[in-house]
Every structure is written in C-alpha cells, then in structure tokens.
Scaffold this motif. Structure first.
Motif, PDB file in Angstrom:
ATOM      1  N   SER A  34       0.808  -1.219   0.000  1.00 49.26           N
ATOM      2  CA  SER A  34       0.000   0.000   0.000  1.00 49.26           C
ATOM      3  C   SER A  34       0.840   1.266   0.000  1.00 49.26           C
ATOM      4  O   SER A  34       0.305   2.370  -0.053  1.00 49.26           O
ATOM      5  N   GLY A  35       2.150   1.148   0.049  1.00 48.94           N
ATOM      6  CA  GLY A  35       3.003   2.334   0.122  1.00 48.94           C
ATOM      7  C   GLY A  35       3.112   2.885   1.525  1.00 48.94           C
ATOM      8  O   GLY A  35       3.425   4.062   1.710  1.00 48.94           O
ATOM      9  N   ARG A  36       2.872   2.041   2.524  1.00 51.37           N
ATOM     10  CA  ARG A  36       2.950   2.465   3.919  1.00 51.37           C
ATOM     11  C   ARG A  36       4.077   1.723   4.631  1.00 51.37           C
ATOM     12  O   ARG A  36       4.589   0.726   4.129  1.00 51.37           O
ATOM     13  N   HIS A  37       4.438   2.232   5.775  1.00 54.51           N
ATOM     14  CA  HIS A  37       5.465   1.591   6.598  1.00 54.51           C
ATOM     15  C   HIS A  37       4.885   1.374   7.992  1.00 54.51           C
ATOM     16  O   HIS A  37       4.351   2.311   8.602  1.00 54.51           O
ATOM     17  N   TYR A  52      13.788   5.951   2.739  1.00 56.41           N
ATOM     18  CA  TYR A  52      12.844   5.976   1.625  1.00 56.41           C
ATOM     19  C   TYR A  52      12.956   7.201   0.731  1.00 56.41           C
ATOM     20  O   TYR A  52      12.604   7.146  -0.444  1.00 56.41           O
ATOM     21  N   GLN A  83       2.076   6.579   6.004  1.00 55.21           N
ATOM     22  CA  GLN A  83       2.136   6.732   4.552  1.00 55.21           C
ATOM     23  C   GLN A  83       3.485   7.344   4.179  1.00 55.21           C
ATOM     24  O   GLN A  83       3.955   8.286   4.826  1.00 55.21           O
ATOM     25  N   ALA A  87       4.946   7.221  -2.614  1.00 49.24           N
ATOM     26  CA  ALA A  87       4.744   5.793  -2.807  1.00 49.24           C
ATOM     27  C   ALA A  87       3.305   5.540  -3.247  1.00 49.24           C
ATOM     28  O   ALA A  87       2.365   6.052  -2.661  1.00 49.24           O
ATOM     29  N   VAL A  88       3.130   4.747  -4.286  1.00 49.94           N
ATOM     30  CA  VAL A  88       1.793   4.394  -4.755  1.00 49.94           C
ATOM     31  C   VAL A  88       1.706   2.893  -4.924  1.00 49.94           C
ATOM     32  O   VAL A  88       2.686   2.216  -5.228  1.00 49.94           O
ATOM     33  N   SER A  89       0.526   2.351  -4.721  1.00 46.00           N
ATOM     34  CA  SER A  89       0.320   0.915  -4.848  1.00 46.00           C
ATOM     35  C   SER A  89       0.018   0.564  -6.297  1.00 46.00           C
ATOM     36  O   SER A  89      -0.703   1.266  -6.990  1.00 46.00           O
ATOM     37  N   THR A  95       5.668  -1.624  -4.619  1.00 44.03           N
ATOM     38  CA  THR A  95       5.478  -0.222  -4.286  1.00 44.03           C
ATOM     39  C   THR A  95       6.427   0.627  -5.099  1.00 44.03           C
ATOM     40  O   THR A  95       7.635   0.476  -4.978  1.00 44.03           O
ATOM     41  N   VAL A  98       9.422   3.384  -3.576  1.00 45.01           N
ATOM     42  CA  VAL A  98       9.887   3.077  -2.227  1.00 45.01           C
ATOM     43  C   VAL A  98      10.799   1.872  -2.254  1.00 45.01           C
ATOM     44  O   VAL A  98      11.992   1.976  -2.068  1.00 45.01           O
ATOM     45  N   SER A 100      10.371  -1.393  -4.652  1.00 46.69           N
ATOM     46  CA  SER A 100       9.593  -2.285  -5.490  1.00 46.69           C
ATOM     47  C   SER A 100      10.254  -3.627  -5.727  1.00 46.69           C
ATOM     48  O   SER A 100       9.624  -4.547  -6.217  1.00 46.69           O
TER      49      SER A 100
END
Length: 358
Positions: A34-37, A52, A83, A87-89, A95, A98, A100
């Motif tokens: 999801s582009g999150r950590h 990142y 978020q 970063a995009v899903s 990702t 970030v 991929s």
C-alpha cells in the motif's frame, strides 16, 4: 506502549546498518504494497526519511503526511502505519518509489538483483538516480570565510549531556546522538528545525574569519531562552561554548552538471581551510568570489600560477589545480580540490571559471 526517542548510541546504529546490508530479504525490511510503513521498535522519522526519501532532512514530509497518526515528530510507536510520500500501490503488489524489488529503496545502491534468485544484493549504480555534484554533507560541513557580523543571531552550547556511569573526568564534548542544551541568544527555531554548531577560527584580513562547522543539531524542545537538541551529524570536536547558528538552505538539482563556459569570472585564492604547503585532492580552499559575483554551487574554477602571460590568456592545461565550489557566501566561496597537476598552489594565485552550473 513505549515510544521511540531519536537518541540512540552509534553502536546500535552501526549494528542496524549492518543488518540491513547483510539481510536484504528480511520481511520486516520490505514496505507494504500500500506504500505504507509499519513502525517497528527503534524507528524514527529521521531514519525513515533517509531510507525511503534519500535524505534524513525530509523527515518533515512523512510527518506532514501523517497528521492523524504522529502528533509529536519525536515520538512514533511500534504498530503505527505511516504513509510514505511518493509511494503508490500498483497491481502486482509492489510499491513504486519506495522498494519495489525488495528490502532496499529503488534509489539505494544496494538492491536485490532482478536477474538472479539468490536474494543477494548487488551494486546497481547505472540504473540509480544521479547523485548531485555537491552532496548535502559536503555543503553542511564546508568551512566558510566571512565576516562574523554577517551570520546574524548566534546562540551558544551551554551543556552536553554525557553518559558517564563510572564518573570519569571526561571533557565536555558531544558525540553523535548526544543531547545538548543551547542558549538561543536571539535565535528563534521551532521544534524539529535544524541548527549548526560552529567554531570561529583565524582572521583573514579583508574577508573576515574562518567558520568551522562542528555538528548539525535537531531542536527537540524549546524554552523561553534555551533549547534542547540532538546531535544528528558530527563534523569535528563539538563541545561546550561552541557557537550555534541557523543552517543555509541546500537546493541543488541532482542531475545538474557544470559545463564549459565562456563567461569571464576571475579572482584569486584567499587561503586554505587548513594552512599547508602542498594541496592534495579533497582539500578546501577559499576564493574571493561569491554570490555577488554570481558564483554558483558546483561551479568549477582553474587555479593558475602567478605568471602574467598565463593570467592574461590561461589555458586549462596550464592550471595547477581544479576546484569545485561546495558553498558560497556573499563575497567568498569554499571549493574542494578535484584535480591536482601541481600541488604548489599558494594564496594569491589567480583563478578563472572554467565550468558553470546551469
């Protein structure tokens, strides 16, 4: 639940760095699709920004993107989901922007090879983003030559908190991640702002004093006339009574490169950061040209011997050394030696702009 304060020992940071390089396939090191950590024990916004976003100084971008999760940028808690900017899903679950392809960011030199199934990390220099000709580290740690009055408000380091369980007679000097107390002396920072600790050195007649950077500090807490800060970068022996000032803005396009120019900008070598007889690669020099002369960060100058015929129409092949500007003040510039043909450069030698940044 225990928060993660930014201060940690250098040994723990080193161990964490080694773990990342040695174990690129650890699941915890892979950002979520999801582009999150998800915050883990020991994480800080500073570290996440470095990992990142390529720069720890961009920690505030993560902070501003997660206002409902992070109330105080100095405290983040395990289990919180942050978020990551940019970063995009995408459909295959990786990702973009970030990490991929595994446990390292796309812009890291250490990346898992797409061509092998070994899981080993290979250096992937050719497909990474360009690096700036002057790094932020070089910009921040560069000694400057300028009038002391031109700096503006100056604070002072009044205390260094040291861990000294054996009650040893230790000098009051700071290490990386040390906590310090600053007398603000007119400075008006906000929590999270960066300050620079410096020490004034020798005079150069007609130009001012040499200012030697000692540390980069992050403001953690404020009182009416003082502040507590953390040492985030150490450039030298930083101790009590060292001056504290604001930091200059660093703005340089990573892809920009200096190109040959016909623009005529000439000056002279004023002196060296460290007085010496012979200059080597990486040494710093001061030249008597600055923003008032339209000198730019990354410009390159050729330094010539004091031979009148060569000064009138110098060829670059006659240059003793080539230097690249790493910091610019109003009337002087600090430049790093990048090429040495003759190490016998002396103060007073003429310089000429040979390559100019866009």
């Amino acid at each position: 639940m225990t928060g993660n304060f930014v201060s940690r020992t250098p040994m723990l940071v080193l161990a964490a760095a080694l773990l990342v390089v040695a174990s690129p396939a650890v699941a915890q090191e892979t950002p979520e699709p999801s582009g999150r950590h998800t915050v883990r024990q020991g994480d800080t916004l500073w570290d996440l920004a470095e990992r990142y976003l390529r720069s720890p100084f961009r920690w505030d971008e993560i902070f501003k993107l997660n206002p409902t999760v992070v109330e105080d940028p100095h405290w983040i808690y395990p289990g919180e989901s942050l978020q990551i900017p940019g970063a995009v899903s995408i459909a295959d679950g990786s990702t973009v922007g970030v990490a991929s392809d595994g446990g390292f960011p796309d812009n890291s030199l250490f990346r898992r090879s797409r061509d092998t199934g070994s899981g080993q990390s290979l250096l992937a220099i050719d497909d990474g983003p360009p690096l700036p000709v002057v790094s932020q580290s070089d910009f921040r740690r560069a000694a400057l030559l300028l009038p002391e009055s031109s700096v503006g408000h100056q604070g002072i380091t009044v205390r260094v908190h040291q861990e000294n369980p054996l009650d040893l007679n230790m000098p009051p000097s700071a290490g990386q991640f040390s906590q310090v107390v600053i007398g603000l002396g007119g400075l008006s920072p906000s929590v999270g702002d960066m300050l620079k600790a410096v020490r004034w050195g020798r005079f150069e007649e007609g130009y001012g004093r040499v200012m030697l950077p000692k540390a980069l500090l992050r403001v953690d807490r404020l009182w009416s006339d003082s502040a507590r800060a953390t040492v985030v970068s150490l450039f030298g022996n930083y101790s009590v009574e060292d001056v504290v000032i604001g930091v200059d803005d660093y703005a340089l396009d990573p892809a920009a490169r200096a190109v040959e120019t016909a623009i005529e900008i000439t000056g002279t070598i004023v002196g060296f950061e460290v007085p010496q007889v012979l200059l080597g690669l990486g040494e710093m020099v001061f030249i008597d040209l600055g923003k008032a002369n339209e000198v730019r960060l990354g410009d390159e100058f050729a330094v010539f011997g004091r031979d009148e015929d060569k000064v009138i129409n110098p060829e670059i092949s006659d240059a003793l050394i080539i230097v690249r500007v790493v910091h610019v003040t109003e009337h002087t510039a600090t430049a790093r030696v990048t090429t040495v043909r003759d190490p016998g450069t002396r103060p007073g030698d003429p310089v000429r702009l040979v390559r100019r940044m866009p």
